[in-house]
Enzyme design. Structure first.
Site: not given
Length: 261
Positions: A43, A65, A178
């Site tokens: 990733d 990702k 996030m």
């Protein structure tokens, strides 16, 4: 279908947690898995220094990702993982942090199992614990916090997670992953609960050379983040434990002097 003209090995897949960023924070078991990899699917948040642990003959495939970068959909990654295992042998799916902390690791395991591919999991250090800890912020501390929440900043629909509304009401340490682009909105949830002065921190690219830190309160954290130019990937921490960070002590001393003056 991916093809390989070499001798086909027994297919298997290992999900490996790469940790929060520093290449030295991968586990010994993770290193051993990489050393036997025929293919590594990695990733965006994985430190590429780790790829040097895999054999020079192995195939290394970047599959994206991260926030704002979905080079490959999850369905595509699942299919690649299985195709490479069938055609090459041992696939290491290398994922930032821990595969099961907002890493969709279980979805990948399920897909592999549906195709009768043997799997193994190697846990990794989650950024939600490791990054604050390396900054001197324990997620729990006697007398300050008896538990901690790890929450995604936004849902797949782009909305603030409903869990954040509940988390803002209690005394637990709250770690938000996030969620940087929703920082002001999230801070408002805590202000609505009378917690404008609750210590808060934001850490960008924790454990790496690009690490940046902003430490303040719920009321000031968004402005501090803007002032310091902090960007994703970053995590947010709300809770009394943030007061243990050296920067917070300095901020509080300055605030007390200004207030007294």
């Amino acid at each position: 279908m991916i093809s390989n003209n070499n001798h086909i090995k027994e297919p298997r897949i290992t999900l490996v947690g790469a940790g929060p960023g520093d290449a030295e924070l991968i586990t010994l078991k993770g290193i051993k898995a990489l050393q036997t990899a025929d293919v590594v699917l990695y990733d965006a948040l994985v430190n590429e220094e780790m790829l040097e642990l895999a054999p020079t003959t192995s195939v290394k495939v970047y599959v994206g990702k991260r926030s704002g970068d979905h080079t490959f959909s999850q369905d595509n990654i699942n299919r690649l993982m299985v195709d490479y295992a069938i055609n090459y042998g041992h696939v290491v799916r290398l994922k930032g942090g821990d595969p099961f902390v907002f890493g969709r690791g279980h979805e990948e395991l399920e897909f592999a199992t549906e195709h009768n591919i043997p799997t193994q999991v190697v846990p990794g250090i989650s950024s939600s614990i490791g990054v604050p800890g390396l900054q001197g912020i324990p997620v729990t501390h006697r007398g300050l916090s008896e538990s901690f929440w790890v929450i995604t900043g936004t849902t797949t629909a782009g909305q603030i997670s409903a869990d954040l509304y509940q988390a803002a009401k209690n005394n637990a340490t709250v770690v938000v992953l996030m969620g940087l682009h929703k920082l002001r909105e999230i801070a408002e949830l805590f202000k609505a609960e009378g917690k404008a002065n609750l210590p808060a921190a934001v850490i960008q690219s924790g454990t790496t050379a690009d690490e940046k830190v902003a430490v303040g309160t719920v009321d000031t954290i968004a402005a501090l983040v803007a002032e310091k130019g902090i960007a994703s990937p970053a995590l947010i921490i709300f809770g009394e434990v943030v007061a243990l960070h050296p920067q917070y002590k300095l901020v509080k001393e300055v605030h007390d002097v200004v207030t007294a003056g």
